[in-house]
Design an enzyme around this catalytic site. Sequence first.
Site, PDB file in Angstrom:
ATOM      1  N   ASP A  18       0.015   7.347 -10.298  1.00  0.00           N
ATOM      2  CA  ASP A  18       0.728   6.205  -9.709  1.00  0.00           C
ATOM      3  C   ASP A  18       2.098   6.025 -10.364  1.00  0.00           C
ATOM      4  O   ASP A  18       2.270   6.321 -11.546  1.00  0.00           O
ATOM      5  CB  ASP A  18      -0.126   4.940  -9.895  1.00  0.00           C
ATOM      6  CG  ASP A  18       0.311   3.831  -8.953  1.00  0.00           C
ATOM      7  OD1 ASP A  18       1.166   4.082  -8.070  1.00  0.00           O
ATOM      8  OD2 ASP A  18      -0.198   2.703  -9.099  1.00  0.00           O
ATOM      9  N   ASN A  20       5.280   6.890  -8.738  1.00  0.00           N
ATOM     10  CA  ASN A  20       6.387   7.750  -8.280  1.00  0.00           C
ATOM     11  C   ASN A  20       7.538   6.903  -7.708  1.00  0.00           C
ATOM     12  O   ASN A  20       8.707   7.165  -7.969  1.00  0.00           O
ATOM     13  CB  ASN A  20       5.911   8.702  -7.173  1.00  0.00           C
ATOM     14  CG  ASN A  20       4.921   9.726  -7.668  1.00  0.00           C
ATOM     15  OD1 ASN A  20       4.692   9.838  -8.864  1.00  0.00           O
ATOM     16  ND2 ASN A  20       4.338  10.482  -6.757  1.00  0.00           N
ATOM     17  N   GLY A  21       7.180   5.905  -6.918  1.00  0.00           N
ATOM     18  CA  GLY A  21       8.194   5.055  -6.287  1.00  0.00           C
ATOM     19  C   GLY A  21       8.986   4.281  -7.330  1.00  0.00           C
ATOM     20  O   GLY A  21      10.226   4.206  -7.265  1.00  0.00           O
ATOM     21  N   ARG A  31      12.563   7.207  -2.827  1.00  0.00           N
ATOM     22  CA  ARG A  31      11.132   7.372  -3.156  1.00  0.00           C
ATOM     23  C   ARG A  31      10.693   8.844  -3.154  1.00  0.00           C
ATOM     24  O   ARG A  31       9.885   9.272  -3.966  1.00  0.00           O
ATOM     25  CB  ARG A  31      10.270   6.597  -2.146  1.00  0.00           C
ATOM     26  CG  ARG A  31      10.414   5.098  -2.214  1.00  0.00           C
ATOM     27  CD  ARG A  31       9.442   4.431  -1.234  1.00  0.00           C
ATOM     28  NE  ARG A  31       8.063   4.785  -1.538  1.00  0.00           N
ATOM     29  CZ  ARG A  31       7.330   4.199  -2.473  1.00  0.00           C
ATOM     30  NH1 ARG A  31       7.850   3.240  -3.222  1.00  0.00           N
ATOM     31  NH2 ARG A  31       6.093   4.572  -2.677  1.00  0.00           N
ATOM     32  N   SER A  63      -4.209   8.848  -0.488  1.00  0.00           N
ATOM     33  CA  SER A  63      -5.334   8.048   0.003  1.00  0.00           C
ATOM     34  C   SER A  63      -5.203   7.908   1.520  1.00  0.00           C
ATOM     35  O   SER A  63      -4.128   8.146   2.093  1.00  0.00           O
ATOM     36  CB  SER A  63      -5.321   6.659  -0.652  1.00  0.00           C
ATOM     37  OG  SER A  63      -4.208   5.926  -0.181  1.00  0.00           O
ATOM     38  N   ASN A  66      -2.425   5.629   2.124  1.00  0.00           N
ATOM     39  CA  ASN A  66      -1.083   6.212   1.950  1.00  0.00           C
ATOM     40  C   ASN A  66      -0.557   6.816   3.254  1.00  0.00           C
ATOM     41  O   ASN A  66       0.650   6.864   3.480  1.00  0.00           O
ATOM     42  CB  ASN A  66      -1.087   7.335   0.904  1.00  0.00           C
ATOM     43  CG  ASN A  66      -1.283   6.867  -0.524  1.00  0.00           C
ATOM     44  OD1 ASN A  66      -1.743   7.638  -1.367  1.00  0.00           O
ATOM     45  ND2 ASN A  66      -0.948   5.618  -0.812  1.00  0.00           N
ATOM     46  N   ARG A  69       1.978   4.901   5.324  1.00  0.00           N
ATOM     47  CA  ARG A  69       3.358   4.673   4.870  1.00  0.00           C
ATOM     48  C   ARG A  69       4.334   5.186   5.935  1.00  0.00           C
ATOM     49  O   ARG A  69       3.927   5.922   6.848  1.00  0.00           O
ATOM     50  CB  ARG A  69       3.580   5.416   3.547  1.00  0.00           C
ATOM     51  CG  ARG A  69       2.853   4.746   2.402  1.00  0.00           C
ATOM     52  CD  ARG A  69       3.202   5.380   1.077  1.00  0.00           C
ATOM     53  NE  ARG A  69       2.503   4.670   0.007  1.00  0.00           N
ATOM     54  CZ  ARG A  69       2.712   4.869  -1.279  1.00  0.00           C
ATOM     55  NH1 ARG A  69       3.603   5.745  -1.679  1.00  0.00           N
ATOM     56  NH2 ARG A  69       2.042   4.178  -2.181  1.00  0.00           N
ATOM     57  N   ARG A 192      -6.351  -0.840 -11.386  1.00  0.00           N
ATOM     58  CA  ARG A 192      -7.201  -0.904 -10.186  1.00  0.00           C
ATOM     59  C   ARG A 192      -7.811   0.459  -9.925  1.00  0.00           C
ATOM     60  O   ARG A 192      -7.269   1.475 -10.346  1.00  0.00           O
ATOM     61  CB  ARG A 192      -6.345  -1.230  -8.941  1.00  0.00           C
ATOM     62  CG  ARG A 192      -5.918  -2.616  -8.756  1.00  0.00           C
ATOM     63  CD  ARG A 192      -5.266  -2.752  -7.363  1.00  0.00           C
ATOM     64  NE  ARG A 192      -4.093  -1.906  -7.208  1.00  0.00           N
ATOM     65  CZ  ARG A 192      -2.889  -2.198  -7.659  1.00  0.00           C
ATOM     66  NH1 ARG A 192      -2.683  -3.324  -8.307  1.00  0.00           N
ATOM     67  NH2 ARG A 192      -1.879  -1.370  -7.476  1.00  0.00           N
ATOM     68  N   LEU A 193      -8.894   0.452  -9.143  1.00  0.00           N
ATOM     69  CA  LEU A 193      -9.525   1.719  -8.762  1.00  0.00           C
ATOM     70  C   LEU A 193      -8.994   2.208  -7.403  1.00  0.00           C
ATOM     71  O   LEU A 193      -9.089   3.388  -7.077  1.00  0.00           O
ATOM     72  CB  LEU A 193     -11.052   1.519  -8.724  1.00  0.00           C
ATOM     73  CG  LEU A 193     -11.957   2.714  -8.873  1.00  0.00           C
ATOM     74  CD1 LEU A 193     -11.505   3.655  -9.975  1.00  0.00           C
ATOM     75  CD2 LEU A 193     -13.383   2.261  -9.155  1.00  0.00           C
TER      76      LEU A 193
HETATM   77  C1  FPP Z   1       1.686   7.094  -6.081  1.00  0.00           C
HETATM   78  O1  FPP Z   1       2.988   6.675  -6.302  1.00  0.00           O
HETATM   79  C2  FPP Z   1       1.634   8.482  -5.674  1.00  0.00           C
HETATM   80  C3  FPP Z   1       1.344   8.908  -4.411  1.00  0.00           C
HETATM   81  C4  FPP Z   1       1.061   7.993  -3.305  1.00  0.00           C
HETATM   82  C5  FPP Z   1       1.325  10.327  -4.053  1.00  0.00           C
HETATM   83  C6  FPP Z   1       1.018  11.303  -5.142  1.00  0.00           C
HETATM   84  C7  FPP Z   1       1.764  12.528  -4.850  1.00  0.00           C
HETATM   85  C8  FPP Z   1       2.293  13.377  -5.768  1.00  0.00           C
HETATM   86  C9  FPP Z   1       2.103  13.198  -7.194  1.00  0.00           C
HETATM   87  C10 FPP Z   1       3.137  14.542  -5.391  1.00  0.00           C
HETATM   88  C11 FPP Z   1       2.565  15.541  -4.435  1.00  0.00           C
HETATM   89  C12 FPP Z   1       1.189  15.968  -4.740  1.00  0.00           C
HETATM   90  C13 FPP Z   1       0.796  17.254  -4.975  1.00  0.00           C
HETATM   91  C14 FPP Z   1      -0.631  17.541  -5.206  1.00  0.00           C
HETATM   92  C15 FPP Z   1       1.753  18.357  -5.071  1.00  0.00           C
HETATM   93  P1  FPP Z   1       3.591   5.471  -5.453  1.00  0.00           P
HETATM   94  O2  FPP Z   1       4.469   6.060  -4.403  1.00  0.00           O
HETATM   95  O3  FPP Z   1       2.504   4.594  -4.933  1.00  0.00           O
HETATM   96  O4  FPP Z   1       4.439   4.751  -6.560  1.00  0.00           O
HETATM   97  P2  FPP Z   1       4.820   3.193  -6.642  1.00  0.00           P
HETATM   98  O5  FPP Z   1       3.510   2.439  -6.785  1.00  0.00           O
HETATM   99  O6  FPP Z   1       5.650   3.132  -7.877  1.00  0.00           O
HETATM  100  O7  FPP Z   1       5.562   2.875  -5.391  1.00  0.00           O
END
Ligand code: FPP
Length: 250
Positions: A18, A20-21, A31, A63, A66, A69, A192-193
Amino acid sequence: MQNIDNQKLPRHIAIIMDGNGRWAEKHSLGRISGHKRGAKSVKLVVRACREMGIKYLTLYALSIENLLRPQEEVGALMDLLGKYLRSELQEMLDHDIRLITIGNIEAFKEPVKNTLKEAVEKTAHNKGMVLNLALSYGGRDEIIEAVKGILEDSLYGKITRKDMTKELFSRYLYTADIPDPDLLIRTSGEYRLSNFLLWQTAYTEFYFTDVLWPDFRRKHLIDAIADFQRRERRFGLTSDQLQRDGSDIG
Ligand code: FPP
């Protein structure tokens, strides 16, 4: 960095990747740049787990929720997944890594669906480590699917009421062939889970870190494992009972 005991490694680590954003926002980027950096962390963490001797690694890559989105973000995540599989397939073959998935990948479009199936098939005989990607995954959906499978089998007389045990129920889950996670890590300071492995985490140790997934490196993984190794897993028993029996349940 902390020391870890190689004799007491978690057999199965699951990670909710979690942040990335928020990483992207912190660096004034879009993002999608956050997800790209997140994919780099995936590569490094898979490598670190393999080198350490972790047998099962489950990553919550996407998920079911997700997938709702904005289309541009979902498309970029699919592209990243495809790129990841194409660039890492040789590494998986060279290092005896088996790729499996949990979730409903039938919902995926071509060409990523095919790339995924091909990688799963080509690595099917590898035995060194299992990399399990949760894709279009939801824990509640998984349980519902299991119940449907059980109802169907009972309709055909394959199972009856008295056969129903926790072990049998587990056989109907996507994770039928892999052990429950010993350690679950969630990055980015969220506690959270999020509908992840609801059944399988009944006795899992949870580890939360503020580190955002794109910044997560081997040293953070080692910190999580060291923390796990300091804990006493009692599985509902008392400390005395565990010491008396010399139990090594987990
Ligand atoms: C959560 O961050 C992450 C995701 C929804 C996607 C996970 C994807 C990757 C790590 C990259 C691609 C995967 C592979 C297997 C190559 P978020 O976007 O919910 O972050 P935020 O809560 O800060 O917005």
